[in-house]
Design a protein around this motif. Structure first.
Motif, PDB file in Angstrom:
ATOM      1  N   GLY A  69       0.970  -1.021   0.390  1.00  0.00           N
ATOM      2  CA  GLY A  69       0.019  -0.076   0.191  1.00  0.00           C
ATOM      3  C   GLY A  69       0.880   0.574  -0.039  1.00  0.00           C
ATOM      4  O   GLY A  69       0.677   1.953  -0.911  1.00  0.00           O
ATOM      5  N   LYS A  70       1.600   1.286   0.825  1.00  0.00           N
ATOM      6  CA  LYS A  70       3.055   2.760   0.636  1.00  0.00           C
ATOM      7  C   LYS A  70       3.718   2.535  -0.708  1.00  0.00           C
ATOM      8  O   LYS A  70       3.308   3.773  -0.531  1.00  0.00           O
ATOM      9  CB  LYS A  70       3.382   2.394   1.540  1.00  0.00           C
ATOM     10  CG  LYS A  70       3.626   2.764   3.203  1.00  0.00           C
ATOM     11  CD  LYS A  70       4.377   2.572   4.470  1.00  0.00           C
ATOM     12  CE  LYS A  70       4.499   3.898   5.556  1.00  0.00           C
ATOM     13  NZ  LYS A  70       5.537   3.816   6.421  1.00  0.00           N
ATOM     14  N   TYR A  71       3.801   1.192  -0.516  1.00  0.00           N
ATOM     15  CA  TYR A  71       5.357   1.540  -2.146  1.00  0.00           C
ATOM     16  C   TYR A  71       3.539   2.521  -3.691  1.00  0.00           C
ATOM     17  O   TYR A  71       3.979   3.121  -4.040  1.00  0.00           O
ATOM     18  CB  TYR A  71       4.839  -0.061  -2.785  1.00  0.00           C
ATOM     19  CG  TYR A  71       5.791   0.494  -4.338  1.00  0.00           C
ATOM     20  CD1 TYR A  71       6.879   0.171  -4.225  1.00  0.00           C
ATOM     21  CD2 TYR A  71       5.325  -0.473  -5.104  1.00  0.00           C
ATOM     22  CE1 TYR A  71       7.895   0.312  -5.291  1.00  0.00           C
ATOM     23  CE2 TYR A  71       5.566  -0.549  -5.532  1.00  0.00           C
ATOM     24  CZ  TYR A  71       7.224   0.058  -6.344  1.00  0.00           C
ATOM     25  OH  TYR A  71       7.881  -0.255  -8.070  1.00  0.00           O
ATOM     26  N   LYS A  72       2.790   1.522  -3.802  1.00  0.00           N
ATOM     27  CA  LYS A  72       1.213   1.785  -4.797  1.00  0.00           C
ATOM     28  C   LYS A  72       1.487   3.649  -4.368  1.00  0.00           C
ATOM     29  O   LYS A  72       1.188   4.448  -5.480  1.00  0.00           O
ATOM     30  CB  LYS A  72      -0.176   1.674  -4.289  1.00  0.00           C
ATOM     31  CG  LYS A  72       0.082   0.009  -4.597  1.00  0.00           C
ATOM     32  CD  LYS A  72      -0.998  -1.066  -4.766  1.00  0.00           C
ATOM     33  CE  LYS A  72      -1.114  -1.926  -5.584  1.00  0.00           C
ATOM     34  NZ  LYS A  72      -2.275  -2.671  -5.499  1.00  0.00           N
ATOM     35  N   SER A  78       2.235   6.370  -7.021  1.00  0.00           N
ATOM     36  CA  SER A  78       1.298   7.305  -7.085  1.00  0.00           C
ATOM     37  C   SER A  78       1.823   8.595  -7.443  1.00  0.00           C
ATOM     38  O   SER A  78       1.429   9.362  -8.230  1.00  0.00           O
ATOM     39  CB  SER A  78      -0.030   6.953  -7.581  1.00  0.00           C
ATOM     40  OG  SER A  78      -0.042   7.329  -5.737  1.00  0.00           O
ATOM     41  N   SER A  79       2.742   9.016  -6.452  1.00  0.00           N
ATOM     42  CA  SER A  79       2.411  10.269  -5.779  1.00  0.00           C
ATOM     43  C   SER A  79       4.211  10.967  -7.082  1.00  0.00           C
ATOM     44  O   SER A  79       4.448  11.750  -7.411  1.00  0.00           O
ATOM     45  CB  SER A  79       3.025  10.648  -4.478  1.00  0.00           C
ATOM     46  OG  SER A  79       4.248  10.313  -3.595  1.00  0.00           O
ATOM     47  N   THR A  80       4.812   9.135  -7.268  1.00  0.00           N
ATOM     48  CA  THR A  80       6.173   9.803  -7.701  1.00  0.00           C
ATOM     49  C   THR A  80       5.906  10.021  -8.963  1.00  0.00           C
ATOM     50  O   THR A  80       6.126  10.050 -10.196  1.00  0.00           O
ATOM     51  CB  THR A  80       6.682   8.386  -8.035  1.00  0.00           C
ATOM     52  OG1 THR A  80       7.454   8.373  -6.092  1.00  0.00           O
ATOM     53  CG2 THR A  80       7.703   8.359  -7.993  1.00  0.00           C
ATOM     54  N   GLY A  81       4.752   9.257  -9.706  1.00  0.00           N
ATOM     55  CA  GLY A  81       4.284   9.343 -10.808  1.00  0.00           C
ATOM     56  C   GLY A  81       3.682  10.189 -11.199  1.00  0.00           C
ATOM     57  O   GLY A  81       3.691  11.478 -12.431  1.00  0.00           O
ATOM     58  N   HIS A  82       2.868  10.881 -10.188  1.00  0.00           N
ATOM     59  CA  HIS A  82       1.856  12.174 -10.591  1.00  0.00           C
ATOM     60  C   HIS A  82       3.410  13.142 -10.585  1.00  0.00           C
ATOM     61  O   HIS A  82       3.289  14.082 -11.594  1.00  0.00           O
ATOM     62  CB  HIS A  82       0.945  12.520  -9.017  1.00  0.00           C
ATOM     63  CG  HIS A  82       0.850  14.437  -8.867  1.00  0.00           C
ATOM     64  ND1 HIS A  82       0.011  14.507 -10.184  1.00  0.00           N
ATOM     65  CD2 HIS A  82       1.220  15.316  -8.002  1.00  0.00           C
ATOM     66  CE1 HIS A  82      -0.382  15.722 -10.033  1.00  0.00           C
ATOM     67  NE2 HIS A  82       0.195  16.677  -8.856  1.00  0.00           N
TER      68      HIS A  82
END
Length: 195
Positions: A67-70, A74-78
């Motif tokens: 969950g933390k990784y996702k 997602s924030s890194t993807g943002h």
């Protein structure tokens, strides 16, 4: 006893490969556990063997770590999307600067400046553009003059009619006044004193 340097390449013998996998996997799981305890780190380790068997270690739990990784991805993807957007904007800005510079050069050429940098064919093209532009300007001016002339003619026509109407009204009033004055002369003068 000193270990020799291990040559890192695929082990060809399947039995030796399995033994090495088992030993190194156990060492890796042990190091992950030690790192988790010593440094209070949250660790998730997933290993698939050559036979597709799953081996995992998680501290505190695999679901929490995933969950933390996702969330982080997602924030890194943002952030990656923002960086790509910024890069796109930088490219667009650079293109706009180039277009502006080009447009400024063209404008200078159109008014007869910086012509020394142009070749003969470029000068011919420029001359054609200027001639075409001058012709379009003349046509537009002629159209505007025709419209203005028509408006003036309409105004003059209206004023002329209004002028004649005013003369007719004045003559009618004069006739009335003359008739009224003549009528008053014909009437006997009476002074009524009502007191």
């Amino acid at each position: 006893m000193v270990r020799g340097k291990v040559n890192l390449q695929r082990i060809q013998n399947p039995a030796n490969r399995r033994v090495t996998f088992s030993k190194r996997k156990a060492g890796l799981l042990k190091k992950a556990s030690e790192l988790s305890v010593l440094c209070d780190a949250e660790i998730g380790l997933i290993i698939f063997s050559a036979t597709e068997k799953l081996h995992e270690f998680a501290s505190p739990s695999m679901n929490r770590i995933i969950g933390k990784y996702k969330k982080d991805c997602s924030s890194t993807g943002h952030h990656i999307e923002l960086l790509e957007h910024i890069q796109t904007l930088h490219l667009e800005l650079e293109n706009l600067r180039k277009e502006t510079t080009h447009s400024e050069k063209v404008c200078k050429h159109m008014i007869g400046e910086d012509l020394d940098v142009l070749k003969f064919k470029e000068l011919q093209k420029l001359e054609k553009k200027i001639s075409l532009g001058a012709r379009k300007i003349r046509l537009r001016k002629e159209k505007l003059l025709r419209l203005e002339s028509a408006n003036l003619e309409r105004k003059i026509g209206r004023n002329h009619k209004a002028y004649h109407l005013n003369i007719d009204i004045i003559e009618g009033v004069n006739d009335y006044l003359e008739t009224d004055a003549a009528t008053q002369q014909d009437l006997p003068q009476t002074n009524l004193n009502l007191t």
